[in-house]
Write a protein that holds these residues in place. Structure first.
Motif, PDB file in Angstrom:
ATOM      1  N   VAL A   6       4.131  -7.902  10.539  1.00 45.42           N
ATOM      2  CA  VAL A   6       3.603  -8.456   9.294  1.00 45.42           C
ATOM      3  C   VAL A   6       2.146  -8.053   9.148  1.00 45.42           C
ATOM      4  N   ALA A   7       1.635  -8.141   7.922  1.00 46.63           N
ATOM      5  CA  ALA A   7       0.284  -7.671   7.635  1.00 46.63           C
ATOM      6  C   ALA A   7      -0.440  -8.620   6.704  1.00 46.63           C
ATOM      7  N   ALA A   8      -1.741  -8.770   6.938  1.00 46.81           N
ATOM      8  CA  ALA A   8      -2.631  -9.538   6.059  1.00 46.81           C
ATOM      9  C   ALA A   8      -3.679  -8.590   5.502  1.00 46.81           C
ATOM     10  N   VAL A   9      -3.777  -8.528   4.185  1.00 49.66           N
ATOM     11  CA  VAL A   9      -4.765  -7.665   3.533  1.00 49.66           C
ATOM     12  C   VAL A   9      -6.100  -8.402   3.459  1.00 49.66           C
ATOM     13  N   HIS A  10      -7.129  -7.797   4.025  1.00 46.22           N
ATOM     14  CA  HIS A  10      -8.498  -8.318   3.931  1.00 46.22           C
ATOM     15  C   HIS A  10      -9.277  -7.303   3.097  1.00 46.22           C
ATOM     16  N   ALA A  11      -9.251  -7.509   1.782  1.00 44.30           N
ATOM     17  CA  ALA A  11      -9.842  -6.524   0.878  1.00 44.30           C
ATOM     18  C   ALA A  11     -10.188  -7.184  -0.445  1.00 44.30           C
ATOM     19  N   ALA A  12     -11.110  -6.568  -1.166  1.00 45.46           N
ATOM     20  CA  ALA A  12     -11.521  -7.045  -2.488  1.00 45.46           C
ATOM     21  C   ALA A  12     -10.802  -6.249  -3.571  1.00 45.46           C
ATOM     22  N   PRO A  13     -10.509  -6.881  -4.701  1.00 43.59           N
ATOM     23  CA  PRO A  13      -9.915  -6.146  -5.827  1.00 43.59           C
ATOM     24  C   PRO A  13     -10.961  -5.305  -6.543  1.00 43.59           C
ATOM     25  N   GLU A  14     -10.495  -4.495  -7.482  1.00 40.41           N
ATOM     26  CA  GLU A  14     -11.396  -3.849  -8.443  1.00 40.41           C
ATOM     27  C   GLU A  14     -11.635  -4.911  -9.520  1.00 40.41           C
ATOM     28  N   TYR A  15     -12.728  -5.604  -9.416  1.00 40.77           N
ATOM     29  CA  TYR A  15     -12.902  -6.901 -10.048  1.00 40.77           C
ATOM     30  C   TYR A  15     -12.677  -6.877 -11.559  1.00 40.77           C
ATOM     31  N   LEU A  16     -11.736  -7.690 -12.012  1.00 47.45           N
ATOM     32  CA  LEU A  16     -11.338  -7.889 -13.410  1.00 47.45           C
ATOM     33  C   LEU A  16     -10.789  -6.625 -14.065  1.00 47.45           C
ATOM     34  N   ASP A  17     -10.464  -5.616 -13.264  1.00 49.46           N
ATOM     35  CA  ASP A  17      -9.857  -4.378 -13.764  1.00 49.46           C
ATOM     36  C   ASP A  17      -8.405  -4.377 -13.305  1.00 49.46           C
ATOM     37  N   VAL A  18      -7.496  -4.757 -14.203  1.00 49.26           N
ATOM     38  CA  VAL A  18      -6.097  -4.937 -13.831  1.00 49.26           C
ATOM     39  C   VAL A  18      -5.484  -3.623 -13.356  1.00 49.26           C
ATOM     40  N   ALA A  19      -5.638  -2.566 -14.141  1.00 48.27           N
ATOM     41  CA  ALA A  19      -4.995  -1.297 -13.795  1.00 48.27           C
ATOM     42  C   ALA A  19      -5.508  -0.762 -12.463  1.00 48.27           C
ATOM     43  N   ALA A  30       1.361   0.763   0.559  1.00 49.11           N
ATOM     44  CA  ALA A  30       1.803   2.004   1.207  1.00 49.11           C
ATOM     45  C   ALA A  30       1.187   2.144   2.591  1.00 49.11           C
ATOM     46  N   GLU A  31      -0.096   1.811   2.710  1.00 47.75           N
ATOM     47  CA  GLU A  31      -0.781   1.913   3.999  1.00 47.75           C
ATOM     48  C   GLU A  31      -0.180   0.944   5.017  1.00 47.75           C
ATOM     49  N   ALA A  32       0.075  -0.286   4.583  1.00 46.39           N
ATOM     50  CA  ALA A  32       0.674  -1.262   5.494  1.00 46.39           C
ATOM     51  C   ALA A  32       2.087  -0.851   5.890  1.00 46.39           C
ATOM     52  N   GLY A  33       2.844  -0.335   4.920  1.00 47.61           N
ATOM     53  CA  GLY A  33       4.189   0.128   5.220  1.00 47.61           C
ATOM     54  C   GLY A  33       4.190   1.268   6.218  1.00 47.61           C
ATOM     55  N   ALA A  34       3.216   2.158   6.103  1.00 50.89           N
ATOM     56  CA  ALA A  34       3.111   3.275   7.041  1.00 50.89           C
ATOM     57  C   ALA A  34       2.800   2.796   8.451  1.00 50.89           C
ATOM     58  N   GLN A  35       2.199   1.614   8.558  1.00 48.30           N
ATOM     59  CA  GLN A  35       1.920   1.027   9.870  1.00 48.30           C
ATOM     60  C   GLN A  35       3.097   0.197  10.393  1.00 48.30           C
ATOM     61  N   GLY A  36       4.203   0.193   9.651  1.00 48.82           N
ATOM     62  CA  GLY A  36       5.399  -0.502  10.095  1.00 48.82           C
ATOM     63  C   GLY A  36       5.530  -1.923   9.619  1.00 48.82           C
ATOM     64  N   ALA A  37       4.641  -2.365   8.715  1.00 51.78           N
ATOM     65  CA  ALA A  37       4.713  -3.742   8.236  1.00 51.78           C
ATOM     66  C   ALA A  37       5.957  -3.948   7.386  1.00 51.78           C
ATOM     67  N   ARG A  38       6.608  -5.103   7.586  1.00 52.89           N
ATOM     68  CA  ARG A  38       7.765  -5.471   6.767  1.00 52.89           C
ATOM     69  C   ARG A  38       7.442  -6.617   5.819  1.00 52.89           C
ATOM     70  N   LEU A  39       6.216  -7.123   5.914  1.00 51.14           N
ATOM     71  CA  LEU A  39       5.705  -8.129   4.982  1.00 51.14           C
ATOM     72  C   LEU A  39       4.210  -7.917   4.845  1.00 51.14           C
ATOM     73  N   VAL A  40       3.719  -7.894   3.602  1.00 53.99           N
ATOM     74  CA  VAL A  40       2.287  -7.715   3.329  1.00 53.99           C
ATOM     75  C   VAL A  40       1.825  -8.873   2.451  1.00 53.99           C
ATOM     76  N   VAL A  41       0.801  -9.589   2.904  1.00 55.21           N
ATOM     77  CA  VAL A  41       0.278 -10.745   2.182  1.00 55.21           C
ATOM     78  C   VAL A  41      -1.107 -10.423   1.640  1.00 55.21           C
ATOM     79  N   PHE A  42      -1.319 -10.709   0.360  1.00 55.06           N
ATOM     80  CA  PHE A  42      -2.583 -10.456  -0.323  1.00 55.06           C
ATOM     81  C   PHE A  42      -3.338 -11.765  -0.562  1.00 55.06           C
ATOM     82  N   PRO A  43      -4.663 -11.675  -0.849  1.00 51.49           N
ATOM     83  CA  PRO A  43      -5.466 -12.866  -1.136  1.00 51.49           C
ATOM     84  C   PRO A  43      -5.065 -13.552  -2.444  1.00 51.49           C
TER      85      PRO A  43
END
Length: 331
Positions: A6-19, A30-43
């Motif tokens: 499993v994976a926890a994302v510790h990262a900031a968004p592109e603030y108020l820019d949806v796209a 994609a990066e977490a999947g390449a590391q073998g993660a089967r679950l990725v959780v975002f803030p």
């Protein structure tokens, strides 16, 4: 399947820019999947970022930012969520993504659950927005207080200070939660919280691990310069929120850390291998909804019916015939 990553994302968004934030999220999946993660959780509300201005300015100075936040919301389902679904399917990983969800003209602080095959499993809307959050988000109801079956186990989640709502946590435990997605913003750089916030997150997260006998994946964002620039350009100088912060970790049901905690501005993806057999191993000692419960003394009733401001006994209340026909029918 017992052992999974499993994976926890510790990262900031592109603030108020949806796209741009969707693009960043897809890259992180994609990066977490390449590391073998089967679950990725975002803030919390990673898409498009936490509205830090609500704690910094008088309400009347916030209205333009509120309108901007409404414009930066997404629908569930919707085109942005479909991009996340595609990314999850391509990476072969389930995803829990915090989003600023719009329904009509109301906003909700929402976790979106996507399976490893890209199916939209459902959503959880924060039951009670905290403090100044109530000026921007509506409250959810228990119809979205859910645990979802995935290929790696039963996954549920809560947002930020919902973790203080012991009955909400217990509802997820009662639904058989094995892996818990804890989505939070960073508030440790906010005045008044510098010395307590990380300790609060740790206490609530480790408490849920042992009282719920589940793995807990905690994901937070650091505050970056984009956030401060947006706030000051839109509403003026402020000195209540500064750069940095963030506290992310992966926690075993018996409370040891499997990854992290990682703090500070450096962005990373925390990964850990978990064994779901450890859930049963922990329940040998304490099963909160089984042998360690006293249902004849203490029990929880959850009303998970959707709550609507207006309901109609028949149909949807929308009259579709022309006004002239209505006038004629009324004589």
């Amino acid at each position: 399947m017992s052992q999974v990553r499993v994976a926890a994302v510790h990262a900031a968004p592109e603030y108020l820019d949806v796209a741009a934030t969707v693009e960043k999220a897809c890259g992180l999946i994609a990066e977490a999947g390449a590391q073998g993660a089967r679950l990725v959780v975002f803030p919390e509300v990673f898409l498009p970022g936490f509205p830090y201005w609500i704690n910094c300015y008088p309400p009347l100075l916030q209205t333009a930012l509120h309108a901007r936040y409404l414009a930066a919301s997404v629908t569930v389902p919707g085109p942005e969520i479909r991009r996340i679904q595609e990314a999850a399917r391509a990476a072969g990983t389930a995803v829990v993504l915090g989003v600023n969800e719009r329904e009509g003209s109301s906003l909700y602080n929402t976790q979106v659950f996507v399976s490893e095959t890209g199916d939209l499993l459902g959503r959880h809307r924060k039951l009670q927005p905290t403090f100044a959050e109530r000026t921007i988000w509506a409250a959810g109801d228990a119809s979205t207080l859910s645990v979802f079956d995935t290929a790696i186990g039963r996954v549920g989640g809560l947002v930020c200070w919902e973790h203080t709502m012991n009955l909400a946590r217990h509802a997820l435990v009662g639904a058989g939660e094995q892996i818990h997605a804890g989505s939070w913003p960073s508030l440790s750089t906010t005045v008044g919280f510098a010395d307590v916030y990380d300790d609060q997150v740790e206490a609530m997260s480790r408490n849920h691990a042992i009282t719920g006998q589940c793995f807990v994946v905690v994901s937070q964002n650091p505050v970056n310069q984009q956030v401060l620039d947006v706030l000051e350009e839109a509403a003026g100088p402020q000195d209540l929120v500064t750069l940095g912060g963030g506290w992310s970790a992966i926690i075993h049901p018996m409370t040891p850390y499997l990854a992290g905690p990682h703090t500070g501005p450096e962005e990373t993806i925390l990964v850990a291998d978990i064994d779901l057999a450890d859930v049963d191993g922990t329940k040998v000692f304490v099963d909160s909804v089984g042998h360690f419960s006293r249902s004849e003394v203490l029990s929880l009733h959850v009303d998970n019916r959707p709550k609507k401001a207006v309901t109609f006994a028949v149909g949807d209340g929308v009259r579709r015939e022309p006004l002239e026909a209505f006038a004629d029918s009324e004589g």
